[in-house]
Design a protein around this motif. Structure first.
Motif, PDB file in Angstrom:
ATOM      1  N   ILE A 220      38.194  31.768  55.692  1.00  0.00           N
ATOM      2  CA  ILE A 220      38.960  31.625  57.154  1.00  0.00           C
ATOM      3  C   ILE A 220      39.500  30.434  57.630  1.00  0.00           C
ATOM      4  N   ASP A 221      38.671  30.414  57.301  1.00  0.00           N
ATOM      5  CA  ASP A 221      39.666  28.388  57.465  1.00  0.00           C
ATOM      6  C   ASP A 221      41.525  28.173  57.082  1.00  0.00           C
ATOM      7  N   SER A 222      40.816  28.530  55.378  1.00  0.00           N
ATOM      8  CA  SER A 222      42.391  28.639  55.044  1.00  0.00           C
ATOM      9  C   SER A 222      43.201  29.603  55.734  1.00  0.00           C
ATOM     10  N   ILE A 223      42.576  30.456  55.764  1.00  0.00           N
ATOM     11  CA  ILE A 223      43.468  31.791  56.259  1.00  0.00           C
ATOM     12  C   ILE A 223      44.047  31.052  57.771  1.00  0.00           C
ATOM     13  N   GLN A 224      43.541  30.596  58.954  1.00  0.00           N
ATOM     14  CA  GLN A 224      43.708  30.181  60.173  1.00  0.00           C
ATOM     15  C   GLN A 224      44.872  29.066  60.145  1.00  0.00           C
ATOM     16  N   ASN A 225      44.644  28.074  58.913  1.00  0.00           N
ATOM     17  CA  ASN A 225      45.628  27.007  58.511  1.00  0.00           C
ATOM     18  C   ASN A 225      46.420  27.864  58.571  1.00  0.00           C
ATOM     19  N   HIS A 226      46.623  28.760  57.538  1.00  0.00           N
ATOM     20  CA  HIS A 226      48.260  29.073  57.290  1.00  0.00           C
ATOM     21  C   HIS A 226      48.761  30.212  58.081  1.00  0.00           C
ATOM     22  N   ILE A 227      48.247  31.082  58.655  1.00  0.00           N
ATOM     23  CA  ILE A 227      48.851  32.204  59.910  1.00  0.00           C
ATOM     24  C   ILE A 227      47.706  32.079  61.179  1.00  0.00           C
ATOM     25  N   PRO A 228      48.652  32.426  62.524  1.00  0.00           N
ATOM     26  CA  PRO A 228      47.901  31.897  63.776  1.00  0.00           C
ATOM     27  C   PRO A 228      47.163  33.730  63.614  1.00  0.00           C
ATOM     28  N   ARG A 229      46.226  33.681  62.519  1.00  0.00           N
ATOM     29  CA  ARG A 229      46.311  34.951  63.331  1.00  0.00           C
ATOM     30  C   ARG A 229      43.940  35.870  63.586  1.00  0.00           C
ATOM     31  N   GLY A 230      43.739  36.526  64.372  1.00  0.00           N
ATOM     32  CA  GLY A 230      42.171  36.170  64.435  1.00  0.00           C
ATOM     33  C   GLY A 230      41.364  37.488  63.007  1.00  0.00           C
ATOM     34  N   LEU A 249      35.848  40.189  55.068  1.00  0.00           N
ATOM     35  CA  LEU A 249      37.046  39.655  56.369  1.00  0.00           C
ATOM     36  C   LEU A 249      38.041  41.096  56.732  1.00  0.00           C
ATOM     37  N   PHE A 250      38.273  41.098  57.695  1.00  0.00           N
ATOM     38  CA  PHE A 250      39.717  41.744  58.127  1.00  0.00           C
ATOM     39  C   PHE A 250      40.333  41.395  59.548  1.00  0.00           C
ATOM     40  N   THR A 251      41.879  41.271  58.828  1.00  0.00           N
ATOM     41  CA  THR A 251      42.665  41.701  59.741  1.00  0.00           C
ATOM     42  C   THR A 251      43.396  42.246  59.911  1.00  0.00           C
ATOM     43  N   THR A 252      44.955  41.571  60.196  1.00  0.00           N
ATOM     44  CA  THR A 252      46.351  42.421  60.753  1.00  0.00           C
ATOM     45  C   THR A 252      47.212  41.276  60.729  1.00  0.00           C
ATOM     46  N   ILE A 253      48.063  41.861  59.678  1.00  0.00           N
ATOM     47  CA  ILE A 253      49.068  40.139  60.174  1.00  0.00           C
ATOM     48  C   ILE A 253      50.537  41.078  59.858  1.00  0.00           C
ATOM     49  N   THR A 281      50.515  52.054  63.305  1.00  0.00           N
ATOM     50  CA  THR A 281      50.069  52.018  64.469  1.00  0.00           C
ATOM     51  C   THR A 281      49.054  50.410  64.986  1.00  0.00           C
ATOM     52  N   ILE A 282      49.129  49.677  65.316  1.00  0.00           N
ATOM     53  CA  ILE A 282      48.931  49.299  66.313  1.00  0.00           C
ATOM     54  C   ILE A 282      48.740  48.895  67.694  1.00  0.00           C
ATOM     55  N   MET A 283      47.153  49.093  68.269  1.00  0.00           N
ATOM     56  CA  MET A 283      47.194  49.338  69.248  1.00  0.00           C
ATOM     57  C   MET A 283      46.279  48.191  69.744  1.00  0.00           C
ATOM     58  N   GLY A 284      46.138  47.441  71.121  1.00  0.00           N
ATOM     59  CA  GLY A 284      46.219  46.142  71.033  1.00  0.00           C
ATOM     60  C   GLY A 284      47.052  45.270  71.309  1.00  0.00           C
ATOM     61  N   HIS A 285      46.602  43.941  71.557  1.00  0.00           N
ATOM     62  CA  HIS A 285      46.922  42.529  71.499  1.00  0.00           C
ATOM     63  C   HIS A 285      47.320  42.137  69.956  1.00  0.00           C
ATOM     64  N   PHE A 286      48.429  41.587  69.071  1.00  0.00           N
ATOM     65  CA  PHE A 286      49.078  41.583  68.516  1.00  0.00           C
ATOM     66  C   PHE A 286      49.706  40.472  68.039  1.00  0.00           C
ATOM     67  N   TYR A 287      49.501  39.120  68.346  1.00  0.00           N
ATOM     68  CA  TYR A 287      50.598  38.216  68.535  1.00  0.00           C
ATOM     69  C   TYR A 287      52.181  37.998  67.932  1.00  0.00           C
ATOM     70  N   GLU A 288      53.378  38.070  68.901  1.00  0.00           N
ATOM     71  CA  GLU A 288      53.714  37.574  67.531  1.00  0.00           C
ATOM     72  C   GLU A 288      54.417  36.712  68.011  1.00  0.00           C
ATOM     73  N   HIS A 289      55.625  35.764  66.880  1.00  0.00           N
ATOM     74  CA  HIS A 289      55.660  34.465  67.841  1.00  0.00           C
ATOM     75  C   HIS A 289      57.202  34.844  68.790  1.00  0.00           C
ATOM     76  N   LYS A 290      57.472  34.103  69.657  1.00  0.00           N
ATOM     77  CA  LYS A 290      58.454  34.042  69.981  1.00  0.00           C
ATOM     78  C   LYS A 290      59.196  33.186  70.379  1.00  0.00           C
ATOM     79  N   VAL A 291      61.479  33.900  70.192  1.00  0.00           N
ATOM     80  CA  VAL A 291      61.660  32.890  69.747  1.00  0.00           C
ATOM     81  C   VAL A 291      62.038  32.687  70.904  1.00  0.00           C
ATOM     82  N   GLU A 292      63.291  31.260  70.627  1.00  0.00           N
ATOM     83  CA  GLU A 292      63.174  29.936  72.270  1.00  0.00           C
ATOM     84  C   GLU A 292      64.891  30.443  72.066  1.00  0.00           C
TER      85      GLU A 292
END
Length: 292
Positions: A220-230, A249-253, A281-292
């Motif tokens: 978990i620590d390794s994945i979350q250090n690489h990817i901002p996912r719950g 462990l279950f996640t969506t990337i 299909t993904i329902m609910g919050h899924f983090y997307e990197h915002k462009v600037e």
């Protein structure tokens, strides 16, 4: 630390500028080698600029070239992007559209073939790959891309219906301009273009991941250090072979993050078992990197 961030920022700027240049070359090849000889209309503002070129040549004493039309059509959207999205994003979008317009004007048509089917397919592949690479490097090719980002930020909805309606208009225009067989060829080209974008631009493709491991905390620590996912933890799983206790462990990337997931697993548990499937299909919050 500031020096490192400055170097990384310059590298990102160079990568984006290089991608903008490559997109300009690819859209000019699609336009001048395939779409123009095959009488094929592209999707979006590129197709609209082609339509304006055709109609102005027929009904006006002068014709408006696709290169000029493409840039002029995007000017209101540059202003919208500057106000609603970000200055850096807008600057790279202006650069991308300018290079595309310049390359289309500079690269003279080469009539490799007049076969409309070949021109539709190969034009769509070349342009779609260039567009996908641009999106992957977080630069926009202008037009409806900008409108889509603004609407999604404000409402959370996509502009899929607007895109479909716009492309139906382009296809219909191709039918009235060149004949209905060319409308169908243009439709094929638009579909191929979309598929090529999906192939190159993997950030929007969602993947469901199940990881079976003996070392959940480390993984978990390794994945979350690489990817901002719950990550959801399922305790009490049992291996059928040795009947030893496992954790799932279950996640969506996004597919774009797949290589980072592989790197995280290699670092944390080389014996971990991972299953990755496409999530339609993904329902609910899924983090997307915002462009600037």
């Amino acid at each position: 630390m500031d020096d490192v961030q400055r170097i990384l920022r310059r590298h990102q700027y160079l990568a984006k500028a290089s991608t903008a240049f490559m997109y300009g070359i690819m859209v000019s090849i699609a336009m001048n080698f395939f779409w123009t000889p095959g009488k094929i209309y592209s999707s979006g503002f590129t197709g609209l600029s082609q339509l304006i070129n055709t109609l102005s040549g027929r009904f006006l004493p002068f014709s408006i070239s696709p290169s000029i039309g493409l840039f002029v059509l995007n000017i209101p959207f540059f202003i919208l992007a500057w106000k609603q999205i970000g200055h850096q994003f807008t600057c790279f979008t202006i650069l991308t559209v300018f290079l595309a317009s310049f390359m289309i004007k500079s690269l003279h048509p080469v009539y490799l073939t007049n076969d409309p089917m070949i021109c539709a397919i190969f034009g769509g592949v070349v342009n779609g790959f260039g567009t996908g690479m641009s999106l992957k490097n977080e630069i926009s090719t202008g037009g409806l891309d900008i409108l889509g980002i603004v609407i999604r930020r404000k409402t959370g909805r996509s502009i899929g219906t607007i895109n479909i309606a716009f492309n139906i208009f382009i296809i219909t225009a191709a039918g009235f301009t060149y004949g209905w067989p060319y409308a169908f060829y243009s439709a094929i080209g638009i579909v191929v273009n979309a598929k090529a974008i999906d192939f190159a631009y993997t950030r929007q493709q969602r993947m469901q991941v199940l990881v079976v491991t003996d070392h959940p905390k480390t993984v978990i620590d390794s994945i979350q250090n690489h990817i901002p996912r719950g990550i959801t933890i399922i305790h009490g799983a049992e291996g059928a072979y040795k009947h030893d206790e496992k954790t799932i462990l279950f996640t969506t990337i996004s597919r774009y993050e797949l290589s980072e997931l592989q790197e995280a697993l290699d670092e944390s548990d080389e014996h971990a078992f991972a299953s990755v499937t496409e999530a339609s299909t993904i329902m609910g919050h899924f983090y997307e990197h915002k462009v600037e």
